[in-house]
Design a protein around this motif. Structure first.
Motif, PDB file in Angstrom:
ATOM      1  N   UNK A 404      22.504  15.491 -39.704  1.00 35.72           N
ATOM      2  CA  UNK A 404      21.841  14.221 -39.515  1.00 35.72           C
ATOM      3  C   UNK A 404      21.124  13.707 -40.742  1.00 35.72           C
ATOM      4  N   UNK A 405      19.855  13.310 -40.544  1.00 35.22           N
ATOM      5  CA  UNK A 405      19.072  12.695 -41.607  1.00 35.22           C
ATOM      6  C   UNK A 405      18.863  13.634 -42.788  1.00 35.22           C
ATOM      7  N   UNK A 406      18.724  14.936 -42.515  1.00 37.72           N
ATOM      8  CA  UNK A 406      18.504  15.903 -43.598  1.00 37.72           C
ATOM      9  C   UNK A 406      19.737  16.004 -44.489  1.00 37.72           C
ATOM     10  N   UNK A 407      20.929  16.008 -43.865  1.00 36.61           N
ATOM     11  CA  UNK A 407      22.161  16.067 -44.647  1.00 36.61           C
ATOM     12  C   UNK A 407      22.356  14.771 -45.424  1.00 36.61           C
ATOM     13  N   UNK A 408      22.048  13.654 -44.779  1.00 36.67           N
ATOM     14  CA  UNK A 408      22.162  12.359 -45.458  1.00 36.67           C
ATOM     15  C   UNK A 408      21.265  12.339 -46.702  1.00 36.67           C
ATOM     16  N   UNK A 409      20.040  12.847 -46.561  1.00 36.93           N
ATOM     17  CA  UNK A 409      19.115  12.878 -47.691  1.00 36.93           C
ATOM     18  C   UNK A 409      19.660  13.733 -48.826  1.00 36.93           C
ATOM     19  N   UNK A 410      20.286  14.850 -48.484  1.00 34.38           N
ATOM     20  CA  UNK A 410      20.865  15.721 -49.515  1.00 34.38           C
ATOM     21  C   UNK A 410      22.013  15.019 -50.240  1.00 34.38           C
ATOM     22  N   UNK A 411      22.848  14.303 -49.490  1.00 33.84           N
ATOM     23  CA  UNK A 411      23.960  13.569 -50.106  1.00 33.84           C
ATOM     24  C   UNK A 411      23.417  12.523 -51.076  1.00 33.84           C
ATOM     25  N   UNK A 412      22.411  11.773 -50.659  1.00 36.17           N
ATOM     26  CA  UNK A 412      21.822  10.753 -51.534  1.00 36.17           C
ATOM     27  C   UNK A 412      21.168  11.389 -52.764  1.00 36.17           C
ATOM     28  N   UNK A 413      20.594  12.564 -52.573  1.00 36.53           N
ATOM     29  CA  UNK A 413      19.985  13.276 -53.698  1.00 36.53           C
ATOM     30  C   UNK A 413      21.038  13.648 -54.742  1.00 36.53           C
ATOM     31  N   UNK A 414      22.208  14.117 -54.287  1.00 38.78           N
ATOM     32  CA  UNK A 414      23.276  14.478 -55.216  1.00 38.78           C
ATOM     33  C   UNK A 414      23.842  13.246 -55.910  1.00 38.78           C
ATOM     34  N   UNK A 415      23.959  12.138 -55.175  1.00 36.58           N
ATOM     35  CA  UNK A 415      24.450  10.900 -55.797  1.00 36.58           C
ATOM     36  C   UNK A 415      23.497  10.429 -56.884  1.00 36.58           C
ATOM     37  N   UNK A 432      33.940  14.845 -36.713  1.00 34.02           N
ATOM     38  CA  UNK A 432      34.302  13.590 -36.060  1.00 34.02           C
ATOM     39  C   UNK A 432      33.386  12.435 -36.392  1.00 34.02           C
ATOM     40  N   UNK A 433      32.839  11.825 -35.332  1.00 31.17           N
ATOM     41  CA  UNK A 433      31.980  10.645 -35.503  1.00 31.17           C
ATOM     42  C   UNK A 433      30.687  10.970 -36.226  1.00 31.17           C
ATOM     43  N   UNK A 434      30.336  12.269 -36.312  1.00 33.65           N
ATOM     44  CA  UNK A 434      29.102  12.650 -36.986  1.00 33.65           C
ATOM     45  C   UNK A 434      29.053  12.081 -38.399  1.00 33.65           C
ATOM     46  N   UNK A 435      30.195  12.059 -39.082  1.00 32.52           N
ATOM     47  CA  UNK A 435      30.203  11.609 -40.466  1.00 32.52           C
ATOM     48  C   UNK A 435      29.902  10.120 -40.591  1.00 32.52           C
ATOM     49  N   UNK A 436      30.290   9.336 -39.590  1.00 33.18           N
ATOM     50  CA  UNK A 436      29.955   7.913 -39.629  1.00 33.18           C
ATOM     51  C   UNK A 436      28.444   7.718 -39.499  1.00 33.18           C
ATOM     52  N   UNK A 437      27.801   8.615 -38.731  1.00 30.94           N
ATOM     53  CA  UNK A 437      26.350   8.526 -38.566  1.00 30.94           C
ATOM     54  C   UNK A 437      25.632   8.946 -39.843  1.00 30.94           C
ATOM     55  N   UNK A 438      26.139   9.982 -40.496  1.00 31.21           N
ATOM     56  CA  UNK A 438      25.468  10.520 -41.682  1.00 31.21           C
ATOM     57  C   UNK A 438      25.717   9.656 -42.899  1.00 31.21           C
ATOM     58  N   UNK A 439      26.919   9.136 -43.037  1.00 29.78           N
ATOM     59  CA  UNK A 439      27.320   8.496 -44.291  1.00 29.78           C
ATOM     60  C   UNK A 439      27.364   6.968 -44.239  1.00 29.78           C
TER      61      UNK A 439
END
Length: 525
Positions: A404-415, A432-439
């Protein structure tokens, strides 16, 4: 003729031995009281006087490795009372042939028993038979006529009330019992006494008969059954790493992280430690990793046991790059023979990239038994002269248990850390749909891949690109966690980073799959 300590004068006296015996009045060695007084607080001298044959090599020479001196110093802590739970829990990892079993299952327990520093020792090994062999060696040393001084000075220890398979009870009251790790030992007692010393030796089986699931079961046995025999008991755990992800491997990884943190000025109790390694610190296990090649203050190198021909410095320096040396001398599980990557596979460099992507191999859940999510930042460069393929540069690879939000934050940190990244590649086999929520709403374009090809087949194609000259995959520098996982594949506990890197490399370089015989080649669209 040998001297009073049984040393052959044909050989130069080991410096440690020379220092030990320097200044000793020979008259003290002629009396039981003198010998006992000399050794009461000195386990090295105890070994020299009472168990001389146990510390001789095949040529009759007596010597000590630097780690033996450290071990003896730690063993002296048995002379003090325990003041808190889990105060003295130690793990000792050293090269094969260092004498871990001799020291921790014979010499030091014998010293503790002789002076009453330990009254009840329980020893564990992977199999009961292995632990019983250690006890048999202990009992045999007590009976050995060559150990005349031991038999003369400690008759209450040498005389047995019980001496049978798996148990030795001395007339002095000292008890030594053995068990396999799968043996039920809840509430083990000798009279009213619970064990005050727990010895563990190679409590994990070899890699061929071991798995991640079995490792977790054995860790549960260790923490819930063995340690709970007496939470104040002193623990000595000796072993050798055989499988990536094993308990002994986790001990070394935890120790390395603590040392790295301390080098950066971070206190050990504040060092960032992955969740799966937290148990080492929570159980207060102090890890002692003996390396065979040590560095002097001036930058030169020395052997940790220079008088032992097996650890001759020149011989080790010639072989230090080999997998066999790393496996058997450094306790490096990356050296275990792999069907795929080896430490020699990796090329290091940072050639210019014209594109960079963040590749994600995701896990569905983040509970303790789930896989990790692998994230890899991989760049691409155009074909080199004389080569039809371009190249990839692995800039970063990590594994996280976030959602969720924690993974999204990590992705933005790497970007943000790699602003040259122009896209995110997501494997959609899981999540599945989880990636649409995170990304959602990412500042770069999202690409997806759904793999139908087996992991092993994909790994083979990626490995070919790593190995194909002049080099089509580079790492910007050593990425230990990724390289360890690659070398362990497919037997390692996780492969998330392997998949994340592999998806990016295959997307950029697009090597052809091998077609089945008779299959028609599809025309590119």
């Amino acid at each position: 003729m040998t001297d009073v300590f049984g040393n052959d004068p044909e050989y130069e006296l080991d410096p440690v031995v020379a220092k030990l015996i320097d200044g000793i009045d020979p008259r003290l060695l002629d009396s039981s009281a003198g010998r006992k007084a000399l050794c009461e607080f000195d386990p090295l001298l105890f070994a020299l006087i009472y168990l001389p044959n146990s510390i001789k090599d095949s040529q009759g020479r007596t010597s000590f490795a630097e780690c033996h001196i450290e071990w003896a110093d730690i063993a002296k802590e048995w002379t003090y009372p325990v003041t808190r739970t889990a105060e003295q829990r130690h793990a000792f990892l050293a090269p094969r042939g260092t004498g871990k079993s001799t020291w921790w299952f014979l010499i030091l327990p014998m010293w503790w028993a002789a002076y009453g520093y330990s009254r009840y020792v329980v020893a564990f090994a992977s199999k009961a038979e292995q632990a019983e062999d250690h006890l048999e060696n202990f009992s045999r040393a007590l009976k050995n006529p060559a150990n005349k001084a031991l038999r003369q000075d400690f008759p209450e220890l040498v005389t047995a009330r019980q001496d049978r398979k798996g148990l030795y009870e001395a007339r002095s009251g000292f008890v030594f019992s053995t068990h396999g790790m799968d043996t039920a030992v809840h509430g083990a007692k000798a009279g009213d006494d619970r064990p005050d010393t727990l010895l563990l030796d190679d409590i994990e089986p070899g890699e061929s008969s071991y798995s991640e699931y079995q490792m977790k079961q054995r860790l549960t046995t260790l923490l819930d059954d063995v340690f709970e025999l007496n939470t104040e008991a002193r623990v000595c755990w000796s072993g050798t790493v055989t499988m990536p992800g094993s308990m002994t491997h986790q001990l070394i990884k935890h120790n390395n992280l603590i040392r790295q943190a301390e080098a950066q000025g971070i206190p050990a109790d504040q060092a960032p430690v992955p969740e799966d390694l937290e148990w080492v610190g929570l159980e207060r296990i102090q890890v002692h990793h003996a390396l065979p090649i040590l560095t002097n203050d001036d930058g030169t190198e020395r052997s940790f046991w220079p008088t032992n021909s097996k650890f001759e410095l020149g011989w080790m320096l010639e072989r230090r790059h080999t997998r066999s040396f790393k496996k058997n001398y450094l306790n490096d599980p990356m050296a275990v023979d792999s069907e795929y990557w080896t430490p020699e596979t990796f090329r290091y460099g940072s050639p210019k990239c014209t594109g960079t992507i963040l590749s994600i191999d995701g896990a569905v859940t983040t509970n303790r038994n789930s896989d990790y999510t692998g994230l890899a930042v991989v760049g691409y460069g155009p074909p080199l002269a004389g080569s039809g393929l371009g190249y990839c540069v692995v800039k970063q690879a990590i594994a996280v248990k976030l959602q969720g939000a924690s993974l999204r934050a990590k992705v933005l940190e790497l970007l943000a850390e790699y602003p040259e990244t122009t896209g995110i590649l997501v494997e959609t086999n899981q999540g599945g749909d989880m990636w649409r929520e995170v990304l959602h709403g990412m500042p770069v374009r999202i690409h997806t891949v759904h793999n139908k090809e087996k992991k092993e087949s994909r790994a083979t194609r990626v490995l070919n690109l790593y190995e194909r000259p002049p080099g089509h995959v580079f790492h910007v520098g050593k990425i230990p966690a990724l390289e360890e996982q690659m070398c362990a594949f497919p037997k390692g506990p996780n492969d998330d980073m392997v998949d994340a890197v592999g998806n990016a490399v295959l997307m950029y370089l697009r090597p052809e799959r091998k077609r089945k015989s008779g299959a028609r080649k599809r025309r590119p669209r």
